[in-house]
Design a protein around this motif. Structure first.
Motif, PDB file in Angstrom:
ATOM      1  N   MET A  52      38.602  -8.636 -40.212  1.00  0.00           N
ATOM      2  CA  MET A  52      37.729  -8.269 -41.332  1.00  0.00           C
ATOM      3  C   MET A  52      37.964  -6.828 -41.746  1.00  0.00           C
ATOM      4  SD  MET A  52      34.020  -9.602 -41.837  1.00  0.00           S
ATOM      5  CE  MET A  52      33.338 -10.871 -40.790  1.00  0.00           C
ATOM      6  N   SER A  53      37.651  -6.579 -42.930  1.00  0.00           N
ATOM      7  CA  SER A  53      38.009  -5.284 -43.494  1.00  0.00           C
ATOM      8  C   SER A  53      36.866  -4.285 -43.411  1.00  0.00           C
ATOM      9  CB  SER A  53      38.376  -5.478 -44.959  1.00  0.00           C
ATOM     10  OG  SER A  53      37.226  -5.944 -45.640  1.00  0.00           O
ATOM     11  N   PHE A  54      37.225  -3.050 -43.669  1.00  0.00           N
ATOM     12  CA  PHE A  54      36.226  -1.989 -43.769  1.00  0.00           C
ATOM     13  C   PHE A  54      35.183  -2.336 -44.830  1.00  0.00           C
ATOM     14  CE2 PHE A  54      34.903   1.824 -46.113  1.00  0.00           C
ATOM     15  CZ  PHE A  54      34.230   2.498 -45.108  1.00  0.00           C
ATOM     16  N   GLU A  55      35.678  -2.882 -45.964  1.00  0.00           N
ATOM     17  CA  GLU A  55      34.767  -3.201 -47.081  1.00  0.00           C
ATOM     18  C   GLU A  55      33.684  -4.193 -46.658  1.00  0.00           C
ATOM     19  OE1 GLU A  55      37.575  -0.820 -48.909  1.00  0.00           O
ATOM     20  OE2 GLU A  55      37.915  -2.517 -47.572  1.00  0.00           O
ATOM     21  N   SER A  56      34.055  -5.160 -45.843  1.00  0.00           N
ATOM     22  CA  SER A  56      33.054  -6.167 -45.487  1.00  0.00           C
ATOM     23  C   SER A  56      32.009  -5.570 -44.534  1.00  0.00           C
ATOM     24  CB  SER A  56      33.712  -7.409 -44.900  1.00  0.00           C
ATOM     25  OG  SER A  56      34.215  -7.145 -43.627  1.00  0.00           O
ATOM     26  N   LYS A  57      32.454  -4.629 -43.677  1.00  0.00           N
ATOM     27  CA  LYS A  57      31.478  -3.953 -42.810  1.00  0.00           C
ATOM     28  C   LYS A  57      30.553  -3.051 -43.639  1.00  0.00           C
ATOM     29  CE  LYS A  57      34.418  -2.684 -39.464  1.00  0.00           C
ATOM     30  NZ  LYS A  57      34.982  -2.196 -38.191  1.00  0.00           N
ATOM     31  N   LEU A  58      31.147  -2.406 -44.636  1.00  0.00           N
ATOM     32  CA  LEU A  58      30.350  -1.534 -45.503  1.00  0.00           C
ATOM     33  C   LEU A  58      29.276  -2.343 -46.234  1.00  0.00           C
ATOM     34  CD1 LEU A  58      30.383   1.507 -46.241  1.00  0.00           C
ATOM     35  CD2 LEU A  58      31.598   0.886 -48.326  1.00  0.00           C
ATOM     36  N   LYS A 110      29.112   1.326 -34.961  1.00  0.00           N
ATOM     37  CA  LYS A 110      28.729   0.983 -33.591  1.00  0.00           C
ATOM     38  C   LYS A 110      27.235   1.284 -33.383  1.00  0.00           C
ATOM     39  CE  LYS A 110      31.142   1.574 -29.217  1.00  0.00           C
ATOM     40  NZ  LYS A 110      32.212   2.417 -28.635  1.00  0.00           N
ATOM     41  N   ALA A 111      26.820   2.460 -33.825  1.00  0.00           N
ATOM     42  CA  ALA A 111      25.429   2.888 -33.612  1.00  0.00           C
ATOM     43  C   ALA A 111      24.439   2.012 -34.389  1.00  0.00           C
ATOM     44  CB  ALA A 111      25.266   4.350 -34.008  1.00  0.00           C
ATOM     45  N   VAL A 112      24.830   1.559 -35.578  1.00  0.00           N
ATOM     46  CA  VAL A 112      23.904   0.766 -36.398  1.00  0.00           C
ATOM     47  C   VAL A 112      24.092  -0.738 -36.177  1.00  0.00           C
ATOM     48  CG1 VAL A 112      23.747   2.574 -38.155  1.00  0.00           C
ATOM     49  CG2 VAL A 112      25.368   0.692 -38.487  1.00  0.00           C
ATOM     50  N   ARG A 113      24.928  -1.078 -35.178  1.00  0.00           N
ATOM     51  CA  ARG A 113      25.109  -2.479 -34.791  1.00  0.00           C
ATOM     52  C   ARG A 113      25.720  -3.325 -35.918  1.00  0.00           C
ATOM     53  NH1 ARG A 113      21.043  -0.450 -31.542  1.00  0.00           N
ATOM     54  NH2 ARG A 113      20.874  -1.438 -29.495  1.00  0.00           N
ATOM     55  N   VAL A 114      26.750  -2.770 -36.562  1.00  0.00           N
ATOM     56  CA  VAL A 114      27.510  -3.549 -37.543  1.00  0.00           C
ATOM     57  C   VAL A 114      28.919  -3.705 -36.991  1.00  0.00           C
ATOM     58  CG1 VAL A 114      28.624  -3.480 -39.817  1.00  0.00           C
ATOM     59  CG2 VAL A 114      26.207  -2.855 -39.591  1.00  0.00           C
ATOM     60  N   SER A 115      29.328  -4.957 -36.746  1.00  0.00           N
ATOM     61  CA  SER A 115      30.704  -5.161 -36.270  1.00  0.00           C
ATOM     62  C   SER A 115      31.362  -6.238 -37.120  1.00  0.00           C
ATOM     63  CB  SER A 115      30.706  -5.551 -34.792  1.00  0.00           C
ATOM     64  OG  SER A 115      30.144  -6.828 -34.625  1.00  0.00           O
ATOM     65  N   ASP A 116      32.660  -6.483 -36.858  1.00  0.00           N
ATOM     66  CA  ASP A 116      33.417  -7.444 -37.651  1.00  0.00           C
ATOM     67  C   ASP A 116      32.783  -8.827 -37.641  1.00  0.00           C
ATOM     68  OD1 ASP A 116      35.440  -5.942 -38.743  1.00  0.00           O
ATOM     69  OD2 ASP A 116      36.652  -6.014 -36.927  1.00  0.00           O
ATOM     70  N   ASP A 117      32.291  -9.226 -36.454  1.00  0.00           N
ATOM     71  CA  ASP A 117      31.918 -10.635 -36.317  1.00  0.00           C
ATOM     72  C   ASP A 117      30.440 -10.880 -36.035  1.00  0.00           C
ATOM     73  OD1 ASP A 117      31.990  -9.494 -33.868  1.00  0.00           O
ATOM     74  OD2 ASP A 117      33.689 -10.677 -33.112  1.00  0.00           O
ATOM     75  N   ASP A 160      26.092 -10.738 -36.944  1.00  0.00           N
ATOM     76  CA  ASP A 160      25.103 -10.676 -38.010  1.00  0.00           C
ATOM     77  C   ASP A 160      24.153  -9.541 -37.649  1.00  0.00           C
ATOM     78  OD1 ASP A 160      22.981 -10.855 -39.701  1.00  0.00           O
ATOM     79  OD2 ASP A 160      22.672 -13.022 -39.467  1.00  0.00           O
ATOM     80  N   PRO A 161      24.324  -8.374 -38.271  1.00  0.00           N
ATOM     81  CA  PRO A 161      23.525  -7.206 -37.880  1.00  0.00           C
ATOM     82  C   PRO A 161      22.017  -7.467 -37.982  1.00  0.00           C
ATOM     83  CG  PRO A 161      24.971  -6.670 -39.737  1.00  0.00           C
ATOM     84  CD  PRO A 161      25.264  -8.074 -39.360  1.00  0.00           C
ATOM     85  N   MET A 162      21.623  -8.322 -38.937  1.00  0.00           N
ATOM     86  CA  MET A 162      20.188  -8.605 -39.102  1.00  0.00           C
ATOM     87  C   MET A 162      19.625  -9.247 -37.831  1.00  0.00           C
ATOM     88  SD  MET A 162      19.815  -7.827 -42.456  1.00  0.00           S
ATOM     89  CE  MET A 162      18.525  -8.812 -43.173  1.00  0.00           C
ATOM     90  N   LEU A 163      20.388 -10.186 -37.251  1.00  0.00           N
ATOM     91  CA  LEU A 163      19.955 -10.852 -36.016  1.00  0.00           C
ATOM     92  C   LEU A 163      19.942  -9.868 -34.848  1.00  0.00           C
ATOM     93  CD1 LEU A 163      21.685 -14.365 -36.045  1.00  0.00           C
ATOM     94  CD2 LEU A 163      19.273 -13.816 -36.400  1.00  0.00           C
ATOM     95  N   ASP A 164      21.006  -9.035 -34.747  1.00  0.00           N
ATOM     96  CA  ASP A 164      21.070  -8.055 -33.667  1.00  0.00           C
ATOM     97  C   ASP A 164      19.901  -7.078 -33.723  1.00  0.00           C
ATOM     98  OD1 ASP A 164      23.337  -9.323 -32.939  1.00  0.00           O
ATOM     99  OD2 ASP A 164      24.636  -7.554 -32.917  1.00  0.00           O
TER     100      ASP A 164
END
Ligand code: ZN
Ligand code: ZN
Length: 412
Positions: free
Chosen positions: A1-7, A175-182, A184-188
């Motif tokens: 996954m790309s930087f854009e999708s994490k953004l 990493k700190a905001v719990r956003v990774s490639d794979d 769902d940050p909302m669930l985390d």
């Protein structure tokens, strides 16, 4: 996954989890001009995911501010324009939610006269104090997130070139905001909030009368807590019923100290960037809640201005507990950004307290809050004093003591 999708995930997290924006609501985004890509994604998410009624962006630029401080007629800018006040009045009246996108520029203002910054900042703080009080009392939802700029990134990673430094900082932020490639940050964030709320609940049940902090570098302080204090941390419910996350990231559980019951010495363990100027290697001695002695090896002049900005800034309005063993702390990066560094270390804040940190506080009058022991000020400045050998004892009303922290971590 790309930087854009994490953004994109991060923008959605900031809008949906951060501000908890309600359908039809106005969202006010405050952001530096270099955040344009991220801001556009936030605006898009606000309209598409949250069905915002209106999104207004307030653009800021530290380099422009620096030129203003150095050259403008200071009396002119310290005389805050009516339309600025009217703008904030409207945000309050229509119950707008606020998203602040913050990118610090540590050291940028080092050659600017500290009295000029202090004058402008205190005039602005006073003129829009009603807005700050409204937000700090959680009358509406608000959230604070950070994105890199080259200046900040180079400060953290001085050995990398600008591009690599910015990329390294983005990785640390994700990493700190719990956003990774794979993920769902909302669930985390739901899982994370469950842990934070469990810490709050345990501390709330104890209802300690005070906390005693001690470590090997000289901190030895007893912090009295107000009666019926409420430990908070993680998601909050605003007066309008919306659930929001004030800080992304956050690892803290914090409450309201009694403004007159703090005694002893506190030695800071991380530098503090205040109004773009750095204060380092500093300490405070408190007596009956007031700072009676302080010093700093770096930025003493800036600390002097802070200490004299108003009466309430010499007392504290927040005490926060963070395990030394936390994701942000474990990255072992000094971020020069309170939003991040305060989540790596126990901290306290000089200045104004949060009314939500006492039972029914958000519906009490100022007089009632003062009677409880809440501190008032136009400032709220967090500084870090946690360490890996920090011990904390909770003192109950009957004098019995409970170990809260051992060797820098929660012990219960
Ligand atoms: Zn805090
Ligand atoms: Zn704070």
């Amino acid at each position: 996954m790309s930087f854009e999708s994490k953004l994109r995930k991060y923008a959605k997290l900031a809008v949906l989890n951060g501000t908890g924006l309600k359908e039809g609501q106005t969202l006010v985004i405050t952001a530096p001009v270099n955040a344009q890509e991220f801001v556009r994604l936030c605006v898009e998410s606000a309209y598409e995911d949250a069905k915002a009624g209106y999104v207004f962006v307030r653009w800021t630029d530290d380099l422009t501010s620096r030129l203003t401080y150095k050259n403008a007629n200071i009396d002119r800018i310290a005389n805050v324009d009516d339309w600025v006040v009217a703008q904030y009045r409207r945000f309050v009246d229509e119950g707008a939610a606020a998203l602040s996108i913050y990118a610090p520029a540590p050291g940028l203002m080092d050659d600017v006269d500290a009295s000029v910054i202090a004058k402008v900042s205190s005039a602005t703080q006073k003129a829009i104090a009603f807005y700050r009080q409204h937000m700090m009392a959680n009358q509406s939802q608000w959230s604070l997130v950070s994105i890199p700029n080259t200046f900040w990134a180079k400060k953290i990673f001085p050995d990398l070139n600008e591009n690599d430094a910015v990329n390294a900082l983005w990785e640390a932020i994700f990493k700190a905001v719990r956003v990774s490639d794979d993920n769902d940050p909302m669930l985390d964030w739901d899982v994370h909030n469950t842990t934070l709320h469990a810490n709050n609940d345990k501390l709330n049940q104890h209802q300690f009368s005070s906390l005693k902090f001690k470590n090997s570098i000289g901190t030895d302080v007893e912090v009295g807590l107000v009666k019926n204090h409420r430990w908070a941390g993680g998601a909050e419910v605003a007066a309008n019923g919306q659930i929001f996350n004030p800080n992304i990231p956050t690892e803290e559980t914090f409450t309201m100290p009694h403004k007159d019951r703090v005694n002893g010495k506190v030695v800071a363990t991380k530098p503090l960037s205040y109004q773009g100027r750095l204060i380092d290697e500093f300490y405070f001695v408190f007596k009956d809640g007031k700072v009676v002695e302080y010093d700093a090896k770096v930025g003493k002049e800036t600390l002097d201005y802070l200490m004299n900005s108003d009466e309430g800034v010499r007392s504290i309005g927040e005490i926060a507990l963070i395990s030394h063993d936390s994701p942000i702390s474990n990255m072992n990066i000094l971020f020069y950004n309170t939003l991040y560094d305060e989540n790596a270390s126990c901290h306290m804040a000089l200045g104004r307290a949060y009314p939500m940190n006492v039972l029914n506080g958000t519906t009490m009058s100022d007089e009632e809050l003062k009677a409880v022991g809440m501190n008032f000020s136009n400032e709220h400045v967090d500084f870090m004093f946690g360490s890996e050998d920090m011990s904390i004892l909770g003192v109950k009303e009957d004098g019995s003591e409970v170990v809260v922290f051992k060797d820098g971590n929660f012990a219960f």
